[in-house]
Write an enzyme that holds these catalytic residues in place. Structure first.
Site, mmCIF file in Angstrom:
data_model
loop_
_atom_site.group_PDB
_atom_site.id
_atom_site.type_symbol
_atom_site.label_atom_id
_atom_site.label_comp_id
_atom_site.label_asym_id
_atom_site.label_seq_id
_atom_site.Cartn_x
_atom_site.Cartn_y
_atom_site.Cartn_z
ATOM 1 N N CYS A 113 35.760 38.189 43.985
ATOM 2 C CA CYS A 113 35.879 36.944 43.218
ATOM 3 C C CYS A 113 37.279 36.711 42.665
ATOM 4 C CB CYS A 113 34.845 36.939 42.098
ATOM 5 S SG CYS A 113 33.153 37.077 42.719
ATOM 6 N N HIS A 125 37.086 33.805 33.094
ATOM 7 C CA HIS A 125 36.253 34.107 34.250
ATOM 8 C C HIS A 125 34.814 33.684 33.950
ATOM 9 C CE1 HIS A 125 35.258 35.933 38.028
ATOM 10 N NE2 HIS A 125 34.431 36.806 37.476
ATOM 11 N N GLU A 168 34.964 40.451 28.845
ATOM 12 C CA GLU A 168 36.136 39.564 28.800
ATOM 13 C C GLU A 168 36.484 39.181 27.371
ATOM 14 O OE1 GLU A 168 37.962 35.679 31.163
ATOM 15 O OE2 GLU A 168 35.788 36.039 31.212
ATOM 16 N N LYS A 202 32.811 27.488 34.991
ATOM 17 C CA LYS A 202 31.653 27.929 35.779
ATOM 18 C C LYS A 202 30.345 27.458 35.163
ATOM 19 C CE LYS A 202 33.740 32.105 37.826
ATOM 20 N NZ LYS A 202 35.047 32.129 37.135
ATOM 21 N N HIS A 249 29.289 29.835 39.995
ATOM 22 C CA HIS A 249 30.352 30.787 40.358
ATOM 23 C C HIS A 249 30.649 30.661 41.845
ATOM 24 C CE1 HIS A 249 32.919 34.097 40.630
ATOM 25 N NE2 HIS A 249 32.126 35.093 40.272
ATOM 26 N N PHE A 258 34.206 42.259 42.089
ATOM 27 C CA PHE A 258 33.598 43.546 42.410
ATOM 28 C C PHE A 258 34.679 44.529 42.856
ATOM 29 C CE2 PHE A 258 29.041 42.005 43.654
ATOM 30 C CZ PHE A 258 28.802 41.689 42.327
#
Length: 417
Positions: A167, A307, A318, A339, A344, A403
């Site tokens: 991502c 994010h 975060e 998002k 996402h 990831f």
């Protein structure tokens, strides 16, 4: 090349394709109105899936961007990238001529690439045998082919690459393109991210990880970053492409300038294949690094496009990282997650969100975090809840995490003549 380095780099074009609509105007308007692009999955029968919702680009017609004879040569992520790139190029008005083609490059990332084509072709192989597999199967699915097809479309012969960092792919693509111009390897770059994997196998895989929201009866309320009722992210698709140019070139041709990129950094969590480091160590490291790259103090940052995926662990990590890096200034920052509106977009998210940040700086309005009704414990920053906020601000940061512990951050500055 000889010259003064690093050179200054600006964004002169933005092309967005998202669940809020095809085109930059449609996406931006949806964000500012605080609309959700999430709905029931229509691409396949998801009735037996725990998560049956997604951010689909429902009004996308690939034949507007690619010849019918070429459709079989390109999977959906490539088609979405071509649409976004066309929008960005039209917006910028960047000319690519024989004399300049070697100085214009393309870097477009994708986290997964051509999974829809893989699924379709595997069924064909099983049902009909190897002789019915298309010769366009491999070039239609490999991750670098979005950048390849865009370079072919526009005749860009400069640096060409395709980060595949989950991502973080789209943000890394823009950051890498920024460096190419900074250090003289190109004068302009077409850069961003793309993803199109709302497919049976992809959704099943994320469901197996228990990563997706199961708020199936209320899809538009499912993506809810930092809310205590958040239960996972909503998978989305789309593409975000920006045009980067060396500043003096952009000024010379009187190009539109949305923002200047002033910093880029990446880091790794070295922690887990999918979970973030709980205290946000890697996220904090990348934000410190991008501030150092830009030679900025934390107190100079006004806004963070986070994010913010709507997962329990990721959202809190975060926030902890922001507090660690910015200290008391964290409570003066505005922080929002687009998002919440789009879902996402995986490898496309960093491209989309960089484009959105550039627009926000240019238009001096912060996109909101929707569905934030009851902030969870320790998620106590200014998340621009509910509605967009007109404001004066000069410096914005955007984060992407993926990831494998992949982290990336970009700092953008409002352009002033």
């Amino acid at each position: 090349m000889k010259g003064d380095f690093p050179r200054r780099v600006v964004i002169t074009g933005v092309g967005l394709v998202s669940p809020l609509g095809v085109g930059t105007s449609a996406t931006w308007q949806g964000l500012i109105e605080g609309r959700s692009g999430v709905g029931p999955i229509t691409r396949f029968d998801a009735s037996e899936y725990p998560s049956r919702i997604a951010g689909e680009v429902s009004d996308f017609d690939p034949l507007k961007y690619i010849d019918k004879k070429d459709l079989k040569k390109s999977d959906r992520f490539i088609q979405l990238a071509l649409a976004a790139a066309e929008g960005a190029m039209d917006d910028s008005g960047l000319p690519i001529e024989e004399a300049t083609a070697d100085r214009v490059g393309v870097i477009i990332g994708s986290g997964i690439g051509g999974l829809p084509l893989i699924e379709r072709t595997h069924r064909r192989l099983v049902e009909m045998g190897p002789g019915r597999v298309s010769p366009f199967f491999i070039p239609g699915l490999i991750v670098n082919m979005a950048a390849g097809q865009v370079s072919i479309r526009f005749g860009a012969r400069g640096p060409n690459s395709a980060p595949c960092t989950a991502c973080t792919s789209g943000l890394h693509a823009i950051g890498d393109a920024y460096r190419e111009i900074q250090y003289g390897h190109a004068d302009a770059m077409i850069a961003g991210g793309t993803e199109g994997v709302v497919t049976p196998l992809s959704v099943a895989g994320f469901c197996a990880m228990r990563a997706l929201s199961t708020r199936n009866e209320e899809p538009q309320r499912a993506s809810r970053p930092w809310d205590r009722e958040r239960d996972g992210f909503v998978i989305g698709e789309g593409s975000g492409i920006v045009i980067l140019e060396e500043l003096s070139q952009a000024l010379a041709r009187q190009a539109p300038i949305y923002a200047e990129i002033v910093g880029y950094a990446m880091s790794g969590d070295a922690f887990h294949i999918s979970a973030p480091q709980p205290e946000g160590v890697g996220a904090a490291n990348v934000m410190r690094a991008v501030l150092a790259d830009a030679e900025l103090e934390p107190s100079e940052v006004d806004y963070i496009n986070a994010h913010g995926t709507s997962t329990q662990l990721g959202d809190l990590a975060e926030v902890k990282a922001i507090k660690e890096v910015f200290g008391e200034h964290a409570y003066e920052l505005a922080v929002s997650s687009t998002k919440s509106c789009t879902g996402h977009l995986l490898g496309a998210s960093g491209g989309l969100e960089t484009g959105v940040l550039a627009l926000a700086l240019d238009r001096q309005i912060l996109p909101p975090t929707i569905n934030l009704e009851h902030p969870s414990e320790d998620c106590d920053l200014d998340f621009v809840p509910g509605t967009a906020r007109p404001t004066e601000f000069d410096i914005g940061l955007t984060n992407s995490f993926g990831f494998g512990g992949s982290n990336g951050a970009l700092l953008l500055k409002r352009h002033s003549v």
